[in-house]
Design an enzyme around this catalytic site. Structure first.
Site, PDB file in Angstrom:
ATOM      1  N   GLU A 147      -9.311  -7.063   5.147  1.00 20.38           N
ATOM      2  CA  GLU A 147      -8.378  -6.879   3.838  1.00 20.38           C
ATOM      3  C   GLU A 147      -8.331  -8.285   3.389  1.00 20.38           C
ATOM      4  O   GLU A 147      -8.195  -8.922   2.085  1.00 20.38           O
ATOM      5  CB  GLU A 147      -7.708  -6.261   3.528  1.00 20.38           C
ATOM      6  CG  GLU A 147      -7.961  -5.135   1.936  1.00 20.38           C
ATOM      7  CD  GLU A 147      -6.918  -4.466   2.035  1.00 20.38           C
ATOM      8  OE1 GLU A 147      -5.743  -4.060   1.902  1.00 20.38           O
ATOM      9  OE2 GLU A 147      -7.204  -3.096   1.154  1.00 20.38           O
ATOM     10  N   ARG A 179     -13.423  -5.003   1.196  1.00 13.31           N
ATOM     11  CA  ARG A 179     -12.496  -3.115   0.807  1.00 13.31           C
ATOM     12  C   ARG A 179     -12.301  -2.964  -0.142  1.00 13.31           C
ATOM     13  O   ARG A 179     -11.517  -1.756  -0.282  1.00 13.31           O
ATOM     14  CB  ARG A 179     -11.468  -3.972   2.229  1.00 13.31           C
ATOM     15  CG  ARG A 179     -11.297  -2.955   2.880  1.00 13.31           C
ATOM     16  CD  ARG A 179     -10.249  -3.068   4.334  1.00 13.31           C
ATOM     17  NE  ARG A 179      -9.636  -1.533   4.510  1.00 13.31           N
ATOM     18  CZ  ARG A 179      -9.973  -1.959   5.824  1.00 13.31           C
ATOM     19  NH1 ARG A 179     -10.341  -2.667   6.855  1.00 13.31           N
ATOM     20  NH2 ARG A 179      -9.117  -0.596   6.033  1.00 13.31           N
ATOM     21  N   ASN A 231     -10.783   1.493  -2.626  1.00 15.01           N
ATOM     22  CA  ASN A 231     -10.172   1.586  -3.795  1.00 15.01           C
ATOM     23  C   ASN A 231     -10.189   2.201  -5.251  1.00 15.01           C
ATOM     24  O   ASN A 231      -9.349   2.379  -5.561  1.00 15.01           O
ATOM     25  CB  ASN A 231      -8.958  -0.153  -3.827  1.00 15.01           C
ATOM     26  CG  ASN A 231      -7.830   0.206  -3.474  1.00 15.01           C
ATOM     27  OD1 ASN A 231      -7.272   0.571  -2.628  1.00 15.01           O
ATOM     28  ND2 ASN A 231      -6.668  -1.277  -4.038  1.00 15.01           N
ATOM     29  N   GLU A 233     -10.993  12.488  -2.267  1.00 13.60           N
ATOM     30  CA  GLU A 233     -11.745  11.462  -1.394  1.00 13.60           C
ATOM     31  C   GLU A 233     -13.310  11.264  -1.058  1.00 13.60           C
ATOM     32  O   GLU A 233     -13.843  10.015  -1.767  1.00 13.60           O
ATOM     33  CB  GLU A 233     -11.295  11.068   0.508  1.00 13.60           C
ATOM     34  CG  GLU A 233     -10.495   8.958   0.803  1.00 13.60           C
ATOM     35  CD  GLU A 233      -9.567   9.196  -0.314  1.00 13.60           C
ATOM     36  OE1 GLU A 233      -9.632   7.894  -1.134  1.00 13.60           O
ATOM     37  OE2 GLU A 233      -8.729   9.639  -0.281  1.00 13.60           O
ATOM     38  N   LYS A 238     -17.668   4.324   4.893  1.00 11.91           N
ATOM     39  CA  LYS A 238     -16.598   3.420   5.159  1.00 11.91           C
ATOM     40  C   LYS A 238     -16.978   1.988   5.991  1.00 11.91           C
ATOM     41  O   LYS A 238     -15.833   1.485   6.118  1.00 11.91           O
ATOM     42  CB  LYS A 238     -14.632   4.167   5.065  1.00 11.91           C
ATOM     43  CG  LYS A 238     -14.110   3.864   5.809  1.00 11.91           C
ATOM     44  CD  LYS A 238     -12.542   4.419   5.299  1.00 11.91           C
ATOM     45  CE  LYS A 238     -11.679   3.331   5.556  1.00 11.91           C
ATOM     46  NZ  LYS A 238     -10.725   3.607   5.376  1.00 11.91           N
ATOM     47  N   HIS A 240      -7.765   4.726  -6.926  1.00 12.05           N
ATOM     48  CA  HIS A 240      -6.480   3.802  -5.894  1.00 12.05           C
ATOM     49  C   HIS A 240      -5.998   3.454  -6.982  1.00 12.05           C
ATOM     50  O   HIS A 240      -4.460   3.669  -6.429  1.00 12.05           O
ATOM     51  CB  HIS A 240      -6.729   3.804  -4.835  1.00 12.05           C
ATOM     52  CG  HIS A 240      -6.937   4.626  -3.904  1.00 12.05           C
ATOM     53  ND1 HIS A 240      -8.218   5.625  -3.347  1.00 12.05           N
ATOM     54  CD2 HIS A 240      -6.392   5.280  -2.658  1.00 12.05           C
ATOM     55  CE1 HIS A 240      -8.669   6.691  -3.030  1.00 12.05           C
ATOM     56  NE2 HIS A 240      -7.581   5.968  -2.413  1.00 12.05           N
ATOM     57  N   ARG A 247       2.627  -5.118  23.067  1.00 14.98           N
ATOM     58  CA  ARG A 247       1.643  -6.029  21.824  1.00 14.98           C
ATOM     59  C   ARG A 247      -0.149  -5.660  21.556  1.00 14.98           C
ATOM     60  O   ARG A 247      -1.039  -5.615  21.465  1.00 14.98           O
ATOM     61  CB  ARG A 247       1.363  -7.524  22.817  1.00 14.98           C
ATOM     62  CG  ARG A 247       2.734  -8.935  22.321  1.00 14.98           C
ATOM     63  CD  ARG A 247       1.960 -10.006  22.043  1.00 14.98           C
ATOM     64  NE  ARG A 247       3.188 -10.345  22.473  1.00 14.98           N
ATOM     65  CZ  ARG A 247       3.598 -11.032  23.648  1.00 14.98           C
ATOM     66  NH1 ARG A 247       3.557 -10.531  24.749  1.00 14.98           N
ATOM     67  NH2 ARG A 247       4.836 -12.132  23.798  1.00 14.98           N
ATOM     68  N   LYS A 272      -6.543   0.597   9.541  1.00 14.42           N
ATOM     69  CA  LYS A 272      -4.571   0.425   9.329  1.00 14.42           C
ATOM     70  C   LYS A 272      -4.169   0.997   9.438  1.00 14.42           C
ATOM     71  O   LYS A 272      -4.659   2.556  10.067  1.00 14.42           O
ATOM     72  CB  LYS A 272      -4.943   0.937   7.361  1.00 14.42           C
ATOM     73  CG  LYS A 272      -5.271  -0.446   7.070  1.00 14.42           C
ATOM     74  CD  LYS A 272      -5.387   0.158   5.287  1.00 14.42           C
ATOM     75  CE  LYS A 272      -6.098  -1.564   4.378  1.00 14.42           C
ATOM     76  NZ  LYS A 272      -5.722  -0.435   3.287  1.00 14.42           N
ATOM     77  N   HIS A 301      -1.339  12.988  -2.512  1.00 16.45           N
ATOM     78  CA  HIS A 301      -2.798  11.763  -2.423  1.00 16.45           C
ATOM     79  C   HIS A 301      -3.848  12.407  -2.772  1.00 16.45           C
ATOM     80  O   HIS A 301      -4.203  11.686  -4.180  1.00 16.45           O
ATOM     81  CB  HIS A 301      -2.625  11.046  -1.086  1.00 16.45           C
ATOM     82  CG  HIS A 301      -3.406   9.681  -1.406  1.00 16.45           C
ATOM     83  ND1 HIS A 301      -3.571   8.587  -1.769  1.00 16.45           N
ATOM     84  CD2 HIS A 301      -4.632   9.687   0.002  1.00 16.45           C
ATOM     85  CE1 HIS A 301      -4.174   7.569  -1.648  1.00 16.45           C
ATOM     86  NE2 HIS A 301      -4.944   8.390  -0.971  1.00 16.45           N
ATOM     87  N   HIS A 333      -2.405   5.429  -7.445  1.00 15.37           N
ATOM     88  CA  HIS A 333      -1.347   4.950  -5.994  1.00 15.37           C
ATOM     89  C   HIS A 333       0.237   4.887  -7.027  1.00 15.37           C
ATOM     90  O   HIS A 333       1.220   4.937  -6.702  1.00 15.37           O
ATOM     91  CB  HIS A 333      -0.988   3.793  -5.930  1.00 15.37           C
ATOM     92  CG  HIS A 333      -1.810   3.146  -4.313  1.00 15.37           C
ATOM     93  ND1 HIS A 333      -3.074   2.516  -3.799  1.00 15.37           N
ATOM     94  CD2 HIS A 333      -1.942   4.714  -2.593  1.00 15.37           C
ATOM     95  CE1 HIS A 333      -3.536   2.652  -2.386  1.00 15.37           C
ATOM     96  NE2 HIS A 333      -2.814   4.411  -2.431  1.00 15.37           N
TER      97      HIS A 333
HETATM   98 ZN    ZN Z   1      -7.498   7.831  -0.597  1.00 14.79          ZN
END
Ligand code: ZN
Ligand code: ADP
Length: 367
Positions: free
Chosen positions: A241, A246, A250, A184, A231, A253, A120, A142, A270, A257
């Site tokens: 999020e 947040r 994006n 980025e 960030k 993105h 955990r 993340k 990416h 994506h």
């Molecule tokens: Zn990215």
């Protein structure tokens, strides 16, 4: 050396600078080195950077071992995670011990996921070695593995004890990996406005042919730390999020994506997909949020000097449009877009009409 604090719960420091690997023992918080350490890396990064990191860590910790995996996104699976659980089990890892992720985003996500879930949660330190991971993936907590066709589909939020971003490691990156991170950095410049646009423009020089430029000037302590700072504050305002802040990250993105997914994650990296997604965001911003033509043109020039692709090739436009509606962040079929009212003035939660979406994807293919 520049330190940026991430005020999550618990909070932690991101230390950006030169020779961070060599100084790891003095820079890391004591909790990171008080137990045993297992460094997880990949076969490209380990030969270059494991010896100096190991030597430095041994100055503070007598039990440092390592696991070296093959490189590549294919490694980010539950099967690999299970194998790593096995290694931690054999090495009798406890919650007082530390997993150190040494590598790009793939190692950071996978080792981070394992650290978050084994017992955990054991202690985690991120040592990102790609520009993309330093300015983005290693900060914000993340962690994930891929599942079936879903990228990062199984994961959680798990904040590390510290992040060490060693600028010197970016020198051995292949140029295409630097371009991947450059998209980025351009995103941050568009979000932050003048304070970041000027240094990024200076670091990149003029427009270059798509895919030809090596944005080595961005591998700079000040620039990386500025991205991390932006960030960090966004993540602190919206750790899991849930609140919306947040979403700003994006920018570019939603379509980015969709382009990656429509190409089966093979046609576009990416960074390339985000470069195209940012171009689309500039186009949409002129129509939906009142971005001025001069600002849009400046953003476009910046993308060109970062080596972003000129147009969308090899990917089905209809599929891109469909993928946008399947976005992870979609709810009730509605995907909120982040667009710009001006450079440095992002607007989130913008509704983009389906016809406009079709039009912008067509524009990406033809421009
Ligand atoms: Zn990215
Ligand atoms: P990303 O951060 O873009 O998700 P990956 O983890 O997939 O990156 O790393 C991209 C590639 O670059 C991998 O093959 C990885 O082994 C390699 N790599 C990562 N860091 C370095 C470095 N500092 N020098 C050379 N190669 C590196």
């Amino acid at each position: 050396m520049i330190v940026r604090r991430v005020e999550t719960d618990p909070g932690y420091e991101v230390v950006v600078g030169r020779d961070m690997l060599g100084r790891a023992a003095e820079v890391l918080p004591p909790a990171a080195t008080s137990g045993r350490i297992v460094v997880i890396s990949d076969e490209n990064v380990a030969p270059l950077y494991l010896p100096p990191l190991r030597a430095a860590l041994r100055g503070a910790c007598s039990d440092v071992t390592e696991v070296v995996l093959p490189a590549g996104e294919e490694q980010k699976t539950l099967a690999r995670a299970e194998e790593l659980y096995g290694v931690l089990y054999e090495r009798r890892t406890t919650r007082h011990d530390t997993v150190v992720a040494l590598g790009g985003g793939v190692i950071g996500d996978l080792a981070g996921f394992v650290a978050a879930t084994y017992l955990r949660g054991v202690r985690l330190v991120q040592v990102p070695t790609t520009l993309l991971a330093q300015v983005d993936a290693s900060v914000g907590g993340k962690v994930a593995v891929d599942f079936r066709s879903g990228k990062n589909h199984v994961g959680t939020f798990y904040q590390p004890l510290a992040v060490l971003a060693d600028i010197d490691t970016l020198r051995t990156l292949p140029a295409e990996e630097r371009r991947n991170g450059a998209a980025e950095v351009v995103k941050y410049a568009l979000l932050m406005g003048e304070e970041m646009l000027t240094p990024v423009e200076a670091a990149l020089g003029g427009p270059e042919p798509a895919g030809a430029h090596d944005p080595v000037g961005l591998c700079d302590e000040q620039i990386v730390a500025a991205c991390v700072g932006y960030k960090a504050s966004t993540v602190a305002a919206d750790e899991r999020e849930e609140r919306g802040e947040r979403q700003l990250l994006n920018l570019g993105h939603t379509i980015g994506h969709a382009i990656e997914a429509a190409g089966g994650f093979r046609h576009h990296s990416h960074g390339e997909a985000v470069g195209l997604g940012l171009a689309a965001a500039l186009w949409l911003s002129q129509r939906c949020t009142g971005l001025g033509p001069d600002d849009a043109a400046r953003g476009e020039r910046l993308l060109a000097s970062a080596g972003a692709p000129g147009r969308l090739d090899d990917v089905d436009a209809d599929l891109v449009v469909e993928m946008v509606s399947r976005d992870k962040k979609a709810s009730g079929g509605e995907v909120p877009f982040v667009l710009l009212a001006a450079l440095g003035r992002p607007v989130r939660g913008v509704h983009v009409a389906p016809e406009l979406l079709v039009e912008v994807v067509a524009w990406l293919r033809e421009r």
